[in-house]
Design an enzyme around this catalytic site. Structure first.
Site, PDB file in Angstrom:
ATOM      1  CG  HIS A   1      45.177  32.930  33.698  1.00  0.00           C
ATOM      2  ND1 HIS A   1      44.084  32.245  34.178  1.00  0.00           N
ATOM      3  CD2 HIS A   1      46.137  31.989  33.474  1.00  0.00           C
ATOM      4  CE1 HIS A   1      44.366  30.950  34.221  1.00  0.00           C
ATOM      5  NE2 HIS A   1      45.605  30.772  33.807  1.00  0.00           N
ATOM      6  N   GLY A   2      45.447  37.561  34.524  1.00  0.00           N
ATOM      7  CA  GLY A   2      46.036  38.839  34.159  1.00  0.00           C
ATOM      8  C   GLY A   2      45.069  39.996  34.260  1.00  0.00           C
TER       9      GLY A   2
END
Length: 468
Positions: free
Chosen positions: A320-321
Site C-alpha cells: 500500500h505504500g
C-alpha cells in the site's frame, strides 16, 4: 484522467464507446488498447513508456515460459527472471526513496537521493502481470500469443489505475470472446452512476470533515473530535475506493467484461476475519493465491502458520505504500487475525451481534489512523487524542461544532455502507412489473444530474487509492 472528471464523462468515455461499438469485432481490442493507452498517458505521459516496456517484457517472458514447457530448468529460470524484473521495477519506483531514508535513519548517514514520481497504477498492473506469468508457468492458463490482446489485459482502462486486480485466468476468454448487449450496458451504466455518486456525493463531502480535523493542532483535538475524524476517514475511504470499484465494474460491463466484486459491504462484518473477506477482495485473493498458499497456507504447524500470516500482512501493508505506518497497518491486522484465530475467535462468536459489530468498527477505525497518517509519530499522537492522551480533553467547542454540522452526513454514509438501501431499491424497482424499470432510469438520471452539478463547481478530486 479520473472517472469523476467532466473530461472523462463528456469527452473520453463517449468517444471511446462510440468508436468501440462501431468498430468491427476484429479490431475492437485494438480500439480498447489505444483508448486505454491514451487514458493512461493523459495523466502519465512519461510513464506510458514504462507500461509499454512492462507489456512487451512480460509478453515475451510468457512466450518463453510456454516455449520451454518441456524443459523445467529453463522454464523455472524464465519465471524467476520475470518475477525479479517485475518486482525490481515496482520496488525501484515505489520503495527506493523509502529504503534510502530508512538506511540513512538507522546508520545516521546521508546517502543522497532524488524523489521519484510514482507511476499511477504500477502496483495494480504489476500484480496483474505477475499473476499471468505465474499462471502460465503453472499451466493454469494458455499463453497469450497476440501481443495486442495481452497489452489490453494489462492496460484495460476501467481497472488500470486502482483495480480491481484482475487475474488473466478470469478474463482470458472475455478478451477474445465476449458479448455486448443492451441489458449488460444498462447494468454497467447503473453500476457506474452508483459508484460516481458514492465518490462525488458521499466520499468527497465526508472527506471535508476528515481534512478539517487532521489540519488541527493536537492540542486542539478532543476525544470526540479525534473519533469524528477517524469515522469520517473510515467512511470516506470506503465510498471513495468502493465507488471507484463500482465504476470500474460498470465500465467493464459496458464494454462486455465481467470483473470480480471488490467490496461486499465490509462494515457490516462482525470480525476482522470477515472484514477481510469483504474489503478489497481482489487484493486479498491475490495474496492468498500467490503468497499465502505457496508458503503452505494453514496446512502447516502453528508456528509456521503464524509466520505465513505475518509475511502476507507485512507485504500487504508494504504494497500500500513506502512508509512504516503502512507496514504497521499491515502487521496490525496480521496480529489481530492471529488473535481471532487462536485466542478470541470462539469468544467473539458468542457475543451478541451488536457487540461483535462494535468491536469490528472500533478496531477498523483505529487501523485507518495508521493508514492516513503521514508517519508513525503522527499516528501515535492521533491515537493518543482518541483515548484522551495529549489532546484537548473529552469534548470542546470545535468537537460540538463538527458533530452538529456533520451528524446527518455521517448517518447517511453509515446507512449507505450497508446493503439495506440497495435492497430496498431493488425491491421497489426491479421486483415489480417490467415497466417500473423506467423508474430506475429516472432515478439514476436524476442522480447523475446531481453529480454533474457538484462536479461543475468542484476542484480536482482524485481517488485515494491513486497514491498506491
Amino acid at each position: 484522467m479520473v472517472f469523476s472528471s467532466l473530461v472523462f464523462l463528456f469527452t473520453f468515455l463517449p468517444i471511446t464507446l462510440v468508436v468501440y461499438y462501431l468498430a468491427p469485432w476484429k479490431i475492437k481490442n485494438i480500439v480498447l488498447l489505444i483508448a486505454s493507452l491514451v487514458f493512461y498517458a493523459w495523466g502519465e505521459p512519461v510513464y506510458i513508456i514504462l507500461m509499454l516496456l512492462s507489456i512487451t517484457f512480460n509478453y515475451f517472458m510468457g512466450r518463453d515460459i510456454d516455449f520451454n514447457q518441456d524443459e523445467p530448468v529453463k522454464k523455472k529460470r524464465s519465471l524467476i527472471l520475470a518475477i525479479v524484473v517485475n518486482i525490481f521495477i515496482l520496488g525501484f519506483f515505489k520503495y527506493y526513496v523509502f529504503l534510502v531514508q530508512t538506511i540513512n535513519s538507522i546508520l545516521s548517514i546521508n546517502i543522497p537521493y532524488r524523489e521519484l514520481a510514482l507511476p499511477i497504477g504500477i502496483s495494480f498492473y504489476t500484480f496483474q502481470t505477475l499473476s499471468y506469468i505465474i499462471d502460465v508457468y503453472m499451466g493454469k492458463v494458455k499463453v497469450q500469443k497476440n501481443i495486442f490482446n495481452f497489452g489490453l489485459y494489462v492496460s484495460l482502462f476501467p481497472q488500470l489505475i486502482a483495480g480491481p486486480i484482475i487475474k488473466y485466468i478470469d478474463v482470458a476468454n472475455q478478451i477474445e470472446h465476449r458479448k455486448l448487449s443492451i441489458d449488460s450496458f444498462g447494468v454497467g451504466t447503473m453500476y457506474f452512476i452508483r459508484g460516481l455518486a458514492k465518490k462525488v456525493l458521499l466520499a468527497n463531502n465526508i472527506g471535508l470533515l476528515h481534512t478539517a480535523i487532521i489540519g488541527m493542532e493536537f492540542s486542539e483535538i478532543s476525544v470526540l473530535t479525534a473519533w469524528l475524524g477517524g469515522i469520517a476517514y473510515t467512511l470516506q475511504i470506503y465510498f471513495d475506493f468502493g465507488g471507484y470499484s463500482d465504476m470500474a465494474i460498470g465500465l467493464g460491463r459496458m464494454l462486455g467484461f465481467n470483473f470480480m466484486k471488490n467490496f461486499d459491504y465490509p462494515y457490516i462484518s462482525k470480525s476482522i476475519t470477515e472484514f477481510w473477506h469483504r474489503w478489497h477482495i481482489s487484493l486479498s485473493t491475490w495474496f492468498k493465491e500467490y503468497v499465502y498458499i505457496p508458503l503452505g497456507g494453514n496446512k502447516v504447524s502453528v508456528p509456521r502458520h503464524i509466520i505465513n500470516i505475518m509475511i502476507v500482512w507485512f507485504l500487504t501493508g508494504l504494497w500500500h505504500g513506502a512508509s512504516w505506518n503502512f507496514v504497521v497497518w499491515g502487521l496490525y491486522y496480521g496480529v489481530l487475525l492471529l488473535i481471532e484465530k487462536y485466542i478470541l475467535g470462539k469468544y467473539i462468536g458468542k457475543m451478541p451481534q451488536v457487540l461483535q459489530h462494535i468491536y469490528l468498527v472500533v478496531i477498523v477505525i483505529i487501523g485507518w489512523v495508521f493508514f492516513f497518517s503521514p508517519d508513525m509519530g503522527y499516528a501515535a499522537r492521533y491515537i493518543g487524542c482518541m483515548f484522551d492522551v495529549g489532546g484537548a480533553g473529552f469534548i470542546n467547542k470545535s468537537a460540538v461544532y463538527y458533530f452538529l454540522t456533520n451528524i446527518i452526513l455521517i448517518l447517511i454514509c453509515a446507512i449507505g455502507s450497508t446493503p439495506y438501501v440497495h435492497r430496498l431499491f431493488k425491491i421497489l424497482v426491479f421486483k415489480t412489473k417490467k415497466k417500473h424499470i423506467w423508474s430506475a432510469v429516472v432515478i439514476y438520471g436524476i442522480l447523475f444530474l446531481i453529480v454533474i452539478a457538484y462536479l461543475v463547481s468542484a476542484t480536482y478530486n482524485p481517488f485515494l487509492y491513486f497514491r498506491f
